[in-house]
Design an enzyme around this catalytic site. Structure first.
Site, PDB file in Angstrom:
ATOM      1  N   LYS A  16       0.828  -1.209   0.000  1.00 51.64           N
ATOM      2  CA  LYS A  16       0.000   0.000   0.000  1.00 51.64           C
ATOM      3  C   LYS A  16       0.862   1.258   0.000  1.00 51.64           C
ATOM      4  CE  LYS A  16      -3.719  -0.491   2.355  1.00 51.64           C
ATOM      5  NZ  LYS A  16      -4.681  -0.636   3.477  1.00 51.64           N
TER       6      LYS A  16
ATOM      7  N   ARG B   4      -3.587   3.130   8.567  1.00 50.77           N
ATOM      8  CA  ARG B   4      -3.890   1.840   7.935  1.00 50.77           C
ATOM      9  C   ARG B   4      -2.635   0.980   7.870  1.00 50.77           C
ATOM     10  NH1 ARG B   4      -6.992   5.395   4.598  1.00 50.77           N
ATOM     11  NH2 ARG B   4      -9.163   4.750   4.349  1.00 50.77           N
TER      12      ARG B   4
ATOM     13  N   GLY C  74      -8.720  -7.374   4.468  1.00 52.13           N
ATOM     14  CA  GLY C  74      -9.561  -7.732   5.604  1.00 52.13           C
ATOM     15  C   GLY C  74      -8.802  -8.314   6.776  1.00 52.13           C
TER      16      GLY C  74
ATOM     17  N   MET D  65      -6.029  -6.868   8.394  1.00 52.37           N
ATOM     18  CA  MET D  65      -5.455  -5.909   9.337  1.00 52.37           C
ATOM     19  C   MET D  65      -6.475  -4.804   9.625  1.00 52.37           C
ATOM     20  SD  MET D  65      -2.597  -7.485   9.571  1.00 52.37           S
ATOM     21  CE  MET D  65      -1.249  -6.501  10.155  1.00 52.37           C
TER      22      MET D  65
ATOM     23  N   ARG E 142      -4.202  -1.528  -5.636  1.00 54.51           N
ATOM     24  CA  ARG E 142      -3.407  -2.756  -5.530  1.00 54.51           C
ATOM     25  C   ARG E 142      -3.884  -3.709  -6.616  1.00 54.51           C
ATOM     26  NH1 ARG E 142      -6.077  -4.272   0.291  1.00 54.51           N
ATOM     27  NH2 ARG E 142      -8.184  -4.622  -0.419  1.00 54.51           N
TER      28      ARG E 142
ATOM     29  N   HIS F 142      -5.031 -41.216   5.358  1.00 53.36           N
ATOM     30  CA  HIS F 142      -5.586 -42.069   4.298  1.00 53.36           C
ATOM     31  C   HIS F 142      -6.758 -41.374   3.613  1.00 53.36           C
ATOM     32  CE1 HIS F 142      -8.317 -45.229   2.750  1.00 53.36           C
ATOM     33  NE2 HIS F 142      -7.194 -45.788   2.342  1.00 53.36           N
TER      34      HIS F 142
ATOM     35  N   ARG G 125      -0.136 -47.428  -6.450  1.00 49.77           N
ATOM     36  CA  ARG G 125      -0.068 -48.144  -5.167  1.00 49.77           C
ATOM     37  C   ARG G 125      -0.805 -49.471  -5.326  1.00 49.77           C
ATOM     38  NH1 ARG G 125      -1.695 -42.243  -3.293  1.00 49.77           N
ATOM     39  NH2 ARG G 125      -2.960 -42.693  -5.118  1.00 49.77           N
TER      40      ARG G 125
ATOM     41  N   ARG H 247       4.589 -49.246  -7.759  1.00 47.30           N
ATOM     42  CA  ARG H 247       5.193 -49.527  -6.451  1.00 47.30           C
ATOM     43  C   ARG H 247       4.710 -50.886  -5.963  1.00 47.30           C
ATOM     44  NH1 ARG H 247       3.655 -45.838  -1.375  1.00 47.30           N
ATOM     45  NH2 ARG H 247       1.820 -47.172  -1.379  1.00 47.30           N
TER      46      ARG H 247
ATOM     47  N   GLU I  27      12.428 -42.761   0.970  1.00 38.54           N
ATOM     48  CA  GLU I  27      11.513 -42.273   2.011  1.00 38.54           C
ATOM     49  C   GLU I  27      12.052 -42.501   3.423  1.00 38.54           C
ATOM     50  OE1 GLU I  27       7.820 -44.484   1.437  1.00 38.54           O
ATOM     51  OE2 GLU I  27       8.963 -46.074   0.464  1.00 38.54           O
TER      52      GLU I  27
ATOM     53  N   SER J  42      12.441 -42.072  -6.564  1.00 37.20           N
ATOM     54  CA  SER J  42      11.207 -41.292  -6.408  1.00 37.20           C
ATOM     55  C   SER J  42      11.058 -40.994  -4.926  1.00 37.20           C
ATOM     56  CB  SER J  42      10.002 -42.079  -6.918  1.00 37.20           C
ATOM     57  OG  SER J  42       8.834 -41.286  -6.794  1.00 37.20           O
TER      58      SER J  42
ATOM     59  N   GLY K 188       9.430 -40.352  -1.663  1.00 37.18           N
ATOM     60  CA  GLY K 188       8.149 -40.522  -0.963  1.00 37.18           C
ATOM     61  C   GLY K 188       8.138 -39.601   0.235  1.00 37.18           C
ATOM     62  N   THR K 189       7.762 -38.354  -0.003  1.00 35.73           N
ATOM     63  CA  THR K 189       7.962 -37.326   1.036  1.00 35.73           C
ATOM     64  C   THR K 189       6.973 -37.415   2.189  1.00 35.73           C
ATOM     65  OG1 THR K 189       6.775 -35.819  -0.443  1.00 35.73           O
ATOM     66  CG2 THR K 189       9.178 -35.658  -0.392  1.00 35.73           C
ATOM     67  N   ASN K 190       5.884 -38.189   2.039  1.00 40.06           N
ATOM     68  CA  ASN K 190       4.997 -38.373   3.195  1.00 40.06           C
ATOM     69  C   ASN K 190       5.756 -39.099   4.305  1.00 40.06           C
ATOM     70  OD1 ASN K 190       3.065 -37.286   1.523  1.00 40.06           O
ATOM     71  ND2 ASN K 190       1.992 -39.202   1.161  1.00 40.06           N
ATOM     72  N   ASP K 191       6.317 -40.272   3.979  1.00 41.32           N
ATOM     73  CA  ASP K 191       7.062 -41.030   4.978  1.00 41.32           C
ATOM     74  C   ASP K 191       8.386 -40.358   5.319  1.00 41.32           C
ATOM     75  OD1 ASP K 191       5.299 -42.986   5.641  1.00 41.32           O
ATOM     76  OD2 ASP K 191       6.123 -44.527   4.339  1.00 41.32           O
TER      77      ASP K 191
ATOM     78  N   CYS L 173       6.756 -38.499  -5.420  1.00 43.51           N
ATOM     79  CA  CYS L 173       5.396 -39.033  -5.542  1.00 43.51           C
ATOM     80  C   CYS L 173       4.608 -38.887  -4.248  1.00 43.51           C
ATOM     81  CB  CYS L 173       5.422 -40.496  -5.986  1.00 43.51           C
ATOM     82  SG  CYS L 173       6.315 -41.578  -4.865  1.00 43.51           S
TER      83      CYS L 173
ATOM     84  N   TYR M 253      10.724 -35.032 -12.603  1.00 49.17           N
ATOM     85  CA  TYR M 253       9.263 -34.908 -12.642  1.00 49.17           C
ATOM     86  C   TYR M 253       8.699 -34.828 -11.229  1.00 49.17           C
ATOM     87  CZ  TYR M 253       9.039 -39.886 -11.360  1.00 49.17           C
ATOM     88  OH  TYR M 253       9.168 -41.081 -10.703  1.00 49.17           O
TER      89      TYR M 253
END
Length: 875
Positions: A23, A93, A102, A104, A337, A456, A562, A618, A745, A764, A766-769, A831, A851
């Protein structure tokens, strides 16, 4: 050298956004463009950060600079702050470098006192205006600065209107408003324990402090977390000379967009009110008029504003969101803005600006935020219906879209209710498991009381494009009694509820939905995005239906199939269970032989839908206990069905029990113990590829071994895979290429990636685990305490939603560098659920992955995010 913490508008410029906020930088820019901007000054974001570093106190040096800037502004106006007869009044402001509409707080008419309000009334010969301004200031100051609930003052205003028999604030006369100011002052002192401050300089410093303080309020923190705005940025404060839209019927205020923010139409769009101040328009206190009517009310003013809006749009090369005030017939611009817009509007505006010669295609691609595309791909609620709907609780916005349907508590009942009359169903569970998959498929939405963004329920729902609200902790599910309870209210099987997977809100009623619409603009922009990206985008898909959706959205292969999800279908779960209870290898192979033709057919379906693109399969990953029941009745029924005694089956099931299944007998460890599983899956993968290639395709299957932490594990299973594959290829008499790789992973895999790359032809992530094991907490349970981590600034965001670049990301970088040293042509992918997150996609681009792979409905998001990443940091 003394740090400069305060800049006059005429001292700043557009390039100083990080220091002056969006601003402040734009006000400085509009000033230099010769726009009619009320002058003032900006207290910088550095001053805000200093305030927090200095234990939430504005230090004297900054206060000194504030008053020096105030004095310079007074000279410009020819007025004095605090003058009892002709007071100089200001607005205060906030203005962070990223737009936070909305989020601040704003204060108008600052500088008025019990004495100067009389001077203002006399000077303007308009006591109604003076007391209207003072009552507004008292209420705003009490609310924003002193954190006194504004309802205390709204009640007094409503009572005054009721007493006078009027409906609108504008119907109250000067005497009414003077009396109301007196009531406000009494109420303020009653609630605060001290009189309303009568020193304008004290008012100003308190107001600036309040804006700094509001940077850390709950709604600002939530907004920042949702929009990935760093806490460290801080907010600037803009102090601007007041112009008054409430001086009479020749004055007014409004908000307008240079194009329609809903659909992108090239038309001036907005609203205004005469005899009002800015808050009246945005707060909906009175019903404003469409901006088009200003053309009738005051053609000259409309023409001036229209020309300014076009000039600003041309200058910023984007649709503008503008606030303006008319004081006694003169137009003033309070801010501009880049305007917030719907996904549909974002696409149209970007493409129109290219067609108009304003933007290049590359610039247009950057104008559309990848996350916005979600709204185009999923059903949404009818906006009018949503306004009336009743929110009963809020959970995690685990999978976007809108769903309304009747409650069902089991997968079986969901199928029965849906089959009975075809009306929509919402599956409500404490948490879902793979056994619920058939019920999840028929459900319009999924609600769970437990679990996080990578639970899950969340993962499967996103893959199917189904709306999901997860981890709604206030929901108590009583499955056997067929009801759930939330805040004392019961909802039984068959009752209608609605879910908003984009916000996490749960509504206790049926809310009308409408299908998502994808226009030609979508295809145009995605084609442009594909021109500029380096990363390939694949999908996570376990069946031909999901694969087809993903292919149509532009997926360039499957990065994760899977296979365990295929085992839960009704026609094959008996064979899986037969394998589990087998007493020796021969019995296991007999059971696996029943699964072989089914798996082969699964893979044929996936290969065909991907039309020659790579398919990464997998091998079996979850622990075997997930395939068997746990309740006694279910075990007895299954024992009878399998021709076993209850005791015998129960003993087998108890033998599968593990204290920590996530770190137990799963992934590659299953194949180490039972190599015949890998043999069967390899035969299915290779036979399916040979069959479709005979039909004219050129499939190169990618076999992925999960959860490898030691290269010898991979060596052993790779030997099994290669021996089986070569045998099948030899039997068929054809040539077939295939790759064997692994899922990275486990942290140990990352730091020994050079060894693993000697065997693996692709990685590949496995970023969850990998995230679970790096942080050492469960993704399903983390939701219980992550809120405390956000509140206490330990985490800025959910590490399961965005890659933790400092920890998990560093492990990924190590694995990439070590792997590439050994195998320069190593194919690298991701993945985990992060594959569809724009911030994580950018990180994957930057560390050199080949990828990303994500759920089908996130494929367009990943494509656009990959384009953004390559435009910002070309490979």
């Amino acid at each position: 050298m003394t740090t400069k913490y305060v800049y006059l508008f005429k001292e700043g410029n557009a390039s100083m956004k990080n220091l002056l906020g969006g601003k402040g930088a734009n006000l400085a820019d509009m000033t230099s463009l010769g726009m009619p901007v009320p002058q003032g000054f900006t207290v910088t974001t550095e001053a805000c950060n200093d305030y927090y570093a200095n234990k939430k106190v504005i230090k004297p040096e900054i206060i000194k600079q504030i008053f020096a800037a105030l004095e310079a502004t007074e000279k410009e106006y020819g007025k004095t702050f605090g003058d009892p007869n002709d007071p100089f009044l200001v607005s205060v402001r906030s203005g962070a470098r990223a737009s936070m509409p909305g989020m601040m707080d704003t204060i108008l008419n600052l500088g008025l006192t019990n004495v100067s309000v009389k001077g203002l009334a006399k000077l303007t010969n308009n006591p109604r205006f003076a007391y209207d301004s003072y009552r507004r200031f008292i209420q705003m100051f009490a609310d924003v600065v002193m954190e006194i609930d504004k309802e205390n003052f709204e009640h007094l205003l409503e009572a005054m209107k009721h007493e006078k028999g009027v409906e609108l604030d504008t119907d109250l006369n000067a005497d009414d408003l003077e009396k109301l100011v007196g009531q406000f002052l009494v109420k303020y002192e009653e609630l605060k324990g001290q009189p309303f401050p009568q020193d304008p300089r004290e008012q100003l410093i308190e107001a600036i402090t309040a804006v700094f303080r509001s940077w850390d309020n709950p709604r600002a923190n939530t907004y920042r977390r949702l929009n990935h705005i760093p806490y460290e940025w801080g907010t600037a404060v803009n102090v601007q000379g007041m112009v008054f839209g409430n001086m009479g019927d020749d004055s007014g205020t409004g908000v307008a967009f240079s194009r329609n923010p809903s659909d992108g139409t090239n038309e001036l769009y907005g609203e205004y009110l005469f005899n009002a101040q800015g808050e009246d328009v945005v707060a909906g206190i009175r019903t404003p008029k469409p901006i088009a009517e200003l053309k009738k009310d005051n053609p000259a003013l409309y023409e001036q504003f229209f020309n300014i809006s076009k000039k600003l749009e041309a200058h910023y090369r984007d649709m503008q969101d503008m606030e303006f005030t008319i004081e006694r017939g003169k137009l003033y611009m309070l801010q501009t803005r880049n305007g917030k817009r719907t996904a549909q509007a974002a696409l149209k505006i970007a493409i129109d600006l290219v067609n108009e010669g304003v933007l290049t295609k590359k610039e247009a691609v950057l104008k559309v935020e990848p996350a916005q595309l979600d709204a185009l791909l999923h059903p949404q609620f009818n906006p009018a219906a949503l306004k009336k709907a009743r929110v009963i609780t809020t959970g995690l916005n685990a999978s976007p879209g809108a769903a309304t349907g009747r409650v069902a508590f089991t997968a079986e009942r969901a199928k029965e209710l849906k089959a009975k009359d075809g009306l929509p169903v919402i599956l409500v569970r404490q948490e879902t498991s793979p056994e619920d998959i058939e019920g999840m498929i028929v459900s319009s939405g999924i609600l769970t009381s437990r679990g996080g963004m990578t639970s899950h329920a969340a993962v499967v729902a996103r893959g199917m494009g189904t709306c999901c609200v997860a981890g709604a902790g206030a929901v108590r599910v009583y499955e056997s009694k067929k009801y759930f309870e939330v805040n004392g209210e019961k909802f039984s099987e068959g009752d209608w509820i609605s879910l908003d997977g984009s916000t996490g809100k749960v509504y206790g009623e049926k809310v009308e939905t409408q299908d998502a619409t994808v226009s030609g603009d979508f295809a145009t922009l995605m084609a442009w995005a594909d021109e500029f990206r380096a990363l390939k985008v694949r999908t996570n898909a376990d069946n031909p239906r999901d694969a087809k959706v993903a292919y149509n959205y532009g997926a360039e292969g499957i990065g994760l199939c899977r296979t365990e999800h295929m085992f839960f279908e009704a026609d094959r779960i008996p064979a899986v269970r037969e394998m589990i209870v087998a007493k020796n290898k021969a019995e296991r192979e007999k059971a696996l032989a029943k699964l072989l033709p089914m798996q082969r057919q699964d893979f044929i379906g996936l290969y065909k839908e991907m039309k020659g693109y790579a398919v990464t399969i997998r091998y079996l990953d979850p622990p075997l206990h997930e395939f068997v029941p746990t309740a006694e009745k279910d075990i007895r029924d299954l024992a009878k069905e399998m021709g076993l005694s209850y005791e015998e089956l129960n003993a087998t099931i108890e033998g599968l029990h593990e204290t920590n299944p996530m770190l137990g007998h799963r992934g590659v460890r299953l194949s180490v113990t039972y190599p015949e599983i890998a043999e069967m899956q390899t035969r299915a993968v290779i036979e399916a590829a040979i069959q479709v290639n005979k039909e004219g395709m050129k499939v190169v299957p990618e076999i992925m071994i999960p959860l490898v932490g030691e290269v010898k594990e991979l060596q052993m299973i790779k030997d099994v895979v290669v021996a089986t594959a070569e045998k099948v290829i030899k039997e068929s008499g054809v040539k077939l290429e295939y790759l064997v790789g692994t899922m990275i992973e486990i942290p140990r895999a990352c730091i020994t990636a050079d060894e693993i790359a000697k065997e693996a032809e692709f990685f590949s992530f496995g970023t969850n685990d990998l995230t679970q094991m790096t942080f050492g907490f469960s993704r399903d349970d983390a939701g219980k305490f992550l809120g405390d981590y956000y509140e206490k600034k330990i985490f800025a965001s959910d590490p399961f939603a965005h890659i933790d670049q400092k920890g998990v990301g560093k492990l990924m970088q190590i694995a990439v560098e070590l792997g590439k040293k050994v195998r320069p042509d190593l194919k690298l992918g991701i993945c985990g659920e992060h594959g569809g997150d724009p911030l994580s996609v950018e990180f994957c681009h930057n560390i050199g992955l080949t990828y990303v792979s994500c759920s089908p409905f996130r494929v367009p998001i990943a494509r656009l995010a990959a384009a953004h990443a390559n435009i910002k940091n070309p490979r």
